[in-house]
Design a protein around this motif. Structure first.
Motif, PDB file in Angstrom:
ATOM      1  N   ILE A  63       0.963  -1.104  -0.038  1.00 12.70           N
ATOM      2  CA  ILE A  63       0.185  -0.021  -0.110  1.00 12.70           C
ATOM      3  C   ILE A  63       0.894   1.344  -0.163  1.00 12.70           C
ATOM      4  CG2 ILE A  63      -1.920   1.423   1.173  1.00 12.70           C
ATOM      5  CD1 ILE A  63      -2.639  -1.527   2.243  1.00 12.70           C
ATOM      6  N   VAL A  64       1.900   1.340   0.753  1.00 13.00           N
ATOM      7  CA  VAL A  64       2.889   2.310   0.853  1.00 13.00           C
ATOM      8  C   VAL A  64       3.479   2.599  -0.603  1.00 13.00           C
ATOM      9  CG1 VAL A  64       5.261   2.963   1.539  1.00 13.00           C
ATOM     10  CG2 VAL A  64       3.793   2.276   3.323  1.00 13.00           C
ATOM     11  N   GLU A  65       4.025   1.621  -1.460  1.00 14.39           N
ATOM     12  CA  GLU A  65       4.449   1.606  -2.646  1.00 14.39           C
ATOM     13  C   GLU A  65       3.369   2.396  -3.513  1.00 14.39           C
ATOM     14  OE1 GLU A  65       5.750  -1.583  -5.958  1.00 14.39           O
ATOM     15  OE2 GLU A  65       6.903  -1.740  -3.859  1.00 14.39           O
ATOM     16  N   THR A  66       2.231   1.754  -3.577  1.00 10.11           N
ATOM     17  CA  THR A  66       1.317   2.136  -4.557  1.00 10.11           C
ATOM     18  C   THR A  66       0.736   3.642  -4.184  1.00 10.11           C
ATOM     19  OG1 THR A  66       0.226  -0.220  -4.759  1.00 10.11           O
ATOM     20  CG2 THR A  66      -1.119   1.861  -5.437  1.00 10.11           C
ATOM     21  N   THR A  67       0.564   3.715  -3.069  1.00  9.70           N
ATOM     22  CA  THR A  67       0.035   5.074  -2.589  1.00  9.70           C
ATOM     23  C   THR A  67       0.874   6.269  -2.436  1.00  9.70           C
ATOM     24  OG1 THR A  67       0.024   4.764  -0.390  1.00  9.70           O
ATOM     25  CG2 THR A  67      -1.953   4.185  -1.460  1.00  9.70           C
ATOM     26  N   GLY A  68       2.291   5.690  -2.234  1.00 10.25           N
ATOM     27  CA  GLY A  68       3.314   6.901  -2.208  1.00 10.25           C
ATOM     28  C   GLY A  68       3.154   7.560  -0.509  1.00 10.25           C
ATOM     29  N   ILE A  69       2.462   6.992   0.362  1.00 11.29           N
ATOM     30  CA  ILE A  69       2.453   7.472   1.817  1.00 11.29           C
ATOM     31  C   ILE A  69       3.364   6.674   2.187  1.00 11.29           C
ATOM     32  CG2 ILE A  69       0.779   7.435   3.708  1.00 11.29           C
ATOM     33  CD1 ILE A  69      -1.536   7.390   1.711  1.00 11.29           C
ATOM     34  N   GLY A  70       3.793   7.838   2.955  1.00 11.54           N
ATOM     35  CA  GLY A  70       5.250   7.197   3.867  1.00 11.54           C
ATOM     36  C   GLY A  70       4.840   6.064   5.063  1.00 11.54           C
ATOM     37  N   PRO A  71       5.670   5.205   5.278  1.00  8.69           N
ATOM     38  CA  PRO A  71       5.517   4.160   6.183  1.00  8.69           C
ATOM     39  C   PRO A  71       5.211   4.469   7.405  1.00  8.69           C
ATOM     40  CG  PRO A  71       7.651   3.783   5.150  1.00  8.69           C
ATOM     41  CD  PRO A  71       7.061   5.020   4.596  1.00  8.69           C
ATOM     42  N   SER A  72       5.916   5.789   7.932  1.00  8.31           N
ATOM     43  CA  SER A  72       5.606   6.204   9.140  1.00  8.31           C
ATOM     44  C   SER A  72       4.209   6.709   9.579  1.00  8.31           C
ATOM     45  CB  SER A  72       6.747   7.374   9.751  1.00  8.31           C
ATOM     46  OG  SER A  72       6.321   8.318   8.516  1.00  8.31           O
ATOM     47  N   HIS A  73       3.474   7.047   8.541  1.00  5.37           N
ATOM     48  CA  HIS A  73       2.112   7.531   8.533  1.00  5.37           C
ATOM     49  C   HIS A  73       1.261   6.592   8.319  1.00  5.37           C
ATOM     50  CE1 HIS A  73       4.333  11.311   8.134  1.00  5.37           C
ATOM     51  NE2 HIS A  73       3.618  11.789   9.057  1.00  5.37           N
ATOM     52  N   MET A  74       1.341   5.484   7.619  1.00  6.23           N
ATOM     53  CA  MET A  74       0.591   4.414   7.226  1.00  6.23           C
ATOM     54  C   MET A  74      -0.183   3.718   8.411  1.00  6.23           C
ATOM     55  SD  MET A  74      -0.743   2.912   4.481  1.00  6.23           S
ATOM     56  CE  MET A  74       0.260   3.583   3.264  1.00  6.23           C
ATOM     57  N   SER A  75       0.570   3.336   9.443  1.00  6.91           N
ATOM     58  CA  SER A  75      -0.127   2.952  10.518  1.00  6.91           C
ATOM     59  C   SER A  75      -1.244   3.692  11.150  1.00  6.91           C
ATOM     60  CB  SER A  75       0.736   2.467  11.796  1.00  6.91           C
ATOM     61  OG  SER A  75       1.546   1.428  11.212  1.00  6.91           O
ATOM     62  N   GLN A  76      -0.977   5.069  11.012  1.00  7.44           N
ATOM     63  CA  GLN A  76      -1.957   6.122  11.754  1.00  7.44           C
ATOM     64  C   GLN A  76      -3.289   6.106  10.935  1.00  7.44           C
ATOM     65  OE1 GLN A  76      -0.254   9.990  11.743  1.00  7.44           O
ATOM     66  NE2 GLN A  76      -2.254  10.929  11.810  1.00  7.44           N
ATOM     67  N   TYR A  77      -3.086   6.111   9.647  1.00 12.14           N
ATOM     68  CA  TYR A  77      -4.214   6.031   8.803  1.00 12.14           C
ATOM     69  C   TYR A  77      -4.886   4.830   8.787  1.00 12.14           C
ATOM     70  CZ  TYR A  77      -1.936  10.309   6.944  1.00 12.14           C
ATOM     71  OH  TYR A  77      -1.218  11.518   6.711  1.00 12.14           O
ATOM     72  N   ILE A  78      -4.324   3.667   8.796  1.00 14.94           N
ATOM     73  CA  ILE A  78      -4.825   2.533   8.796  1.00 14.94           C
ATOM     74  C   ILE A  78      -5.784   2.420  10.263  1.00 14.94           C
ATOM     75  CG2 ILE A  78      -4.573  -0.181   9.275  1.00 14.94           C
ATOM     76  CD1 ILE A  78      -4.019   0.688   6.286  1.00 14.94           C
ATOM     77  N   SER A  79      -5.336   2.807  11.174  1.00 13.78           N
ATOM     78  CA  SER A  79      -5.852   2.900  12.507  1.00 13.78           C
ATOM     79  C   SER A  79      -7.141   3.621  12.386  1.00 13.78           C
ATOM     80  CB  SER A  79      -4.684   3.435  13.794  1.00 13.78           C
ATOM     81  OG  SER A  79      -4.018   2.477  13.884  1.00 13.78           O
ATOM     82  N   ARG A  80      -7.218   4.678  11.818  1.00 14.19           N
ATOM     83  CA  ARG A  80      -8.055   5.556  11.770  1.00 14.19           C
ATOM     84  C   ARG A  80      -9.320   4.990  11.086  1.00 14.19           C
ATOM     85  NH1 ARG A  80     -11.670   9.461  12.388  1.00 14.19           N
ATOM     86  NH2 ARG A  80     -11.947  11.090  10.742  1.00 14.19           N
ATOM     87  N   LEU A  81      -8.975   4.345   9.673  1.00 15.33           N
ATOM     88  CA  LEU A  81      -9.749   3.419   8.990  1.00 15.33           C
ATOM     89  C   LEU A  81     -10.539   2.441  10.020  1.00 15.33           C
ATOM     90  CD1 LEU A  81      -8.185   3.377   5.483  1.00 15.33           C
ATOM     91  CD2 LEU A  81     -10.217   4.605   6.075  1.00 15.33           C
ATOM     92  N   ARG A  82      -9.734   1.776  10.933  1.00 19.23           N
ATOM     93  CA  ARG A  82     -10.067   0.761  11.633  1.00 19.23           C
ATOM     94  C   ARG A  82     -11.184   1.365  12.513  1.00 19.23           C
ATOM     95  NH1 ARG A  82      -5.921  -3.024  13.815  1.00 19.23           N
ATOM     96  NH2 ARG A  82      -7.537  -4.336  14.464  1.00 19.23           N
ATOM     97  N   GLN A  83     -10.758   2.572  13.226  1.00 19.69           N
ATOM     98  CA  GLN A  83     -11.607   3.317  14.170  1.00 19.69           C
ATOM     99  C   GLN A  83     -13.174   3.645  13.709  1.00 19.69           C
ATOM    100  OE1 GLN A  83      -9.588   6.705  15.460  1.00 19.69           O
ATOM    101  NE2 GLN A  83     -11.536   7.653  16.693  1.00 19.69           N
ATOM    102  N   LEU A  84     -12.942   4.115  12.243  1.00 17.64           N
ATOM    103  CA  LEU A  84     -14.103   4.670  11.758  1.00 17.64           C
ATOM    104  C   LEU A  84     -14.848   3.076  11.203  1.00 17.64           C
ATOM    105  CD1 LEU A  84     -12.918   7.536   9.592  1.00 17.64           C
ATOM    106  CD2 LEU A  84     -14.519   7.499  11.641  1.00 17.64           C
ATOM    107  N   ASN A  85     -14.594   1.861  11.396  1.00 17.54           N
ATOM    108  CA  ASN A  85     -15.152   0.509  11.201  1.00 17.54           C
ATOM    109  C   ASN A  85     -15.135   0.645   9.718  1.00 17.54           C
ATOM    110  OD1 ASN A  85     -16.201  -1.793  11.785  1.00 17.54           O
ATOM    111  ND2 ASN A  85     -18.167  -1.077  11.850  1.00 17.54           N
ATOM    112  N   VAL A  86     -14.223   0.965   8.807  1.00 13.91           N
ATOM    113  CA  VAL A  86     -14.404   0.986   7.448  1.00 13.91           C
ATOM    114  C   VAL A  86     -13.650  -0.532   7.246  1.00 13.91           C
ATOM    115  CG1 VAL A  86     -13.563   1.771   5.165  1.00 13.91           C
ATOM    116  CG2 VAL A  86     -14.236   3.395   7.021  1.00 13.91           C
TER     117      VAL A  86
END
Length: 131
Positions: A63-86
């Protein structure tokens, strides 16, 4: 319809583009308006790479490779998607998309996927903030 990308064996068998029919459920837009642009990019990647049964087999590094989002922020964004029950964690490094919002598969299997999704670990707001 969402194009299936990256399946070279399957794509080599057919010359036309391949599509996965996806049902978008009521309420998805209420969730989407809460997402920041990077979270939307991650969700877009997951939806475009979902397999039958609402599972995305791409790891965070993919996902990091495809989106260009840095790995240091990826966990934060994934956690937010999980928090919103997506999404919920399906297995190590795999995610299941909430079938209430996006659904890939036969309509006959939707109740089974809902039940499966409900059994996966849900991230509570307090848990997500602690991470």
């Amino acid at each position: 319809l969402v194009p299936l990308l990256g399946n070279t064996v399957y794509n080599s068998l057919m010359s036309k583009p391949h599509y996965l029919m996806m049902q978008v459920e009521h309420g998805v837009f209420d969730v989407l308006v809460q997402l920041n642009p990077n979270e939307i990019r991650i969700l877009k990647h997951l939806v475009e790479n979902v397999h039958y049964g609402n599972i995305c087999y791409d790891r965070q590094v993919d996902i990091v490779e495809t989106t260009g989002i840095g790995p240091s922020h990826m966990s934060q964004y994934i956690s937010r998607l999980r928090q919103l029950n997506v999404i919920r964690k399906y297995r190590r490094s795999l995610f299941m998309i909430n079938p209430e919002y996006f659904f890939a598969g036969s309509l006959d299997e939707k109740p089974k996927l809902r039940a499966m999704y409900s059994k996966l670990d849900k991230v509570e707001v307090d848990d997500a903030e602690a991470n």
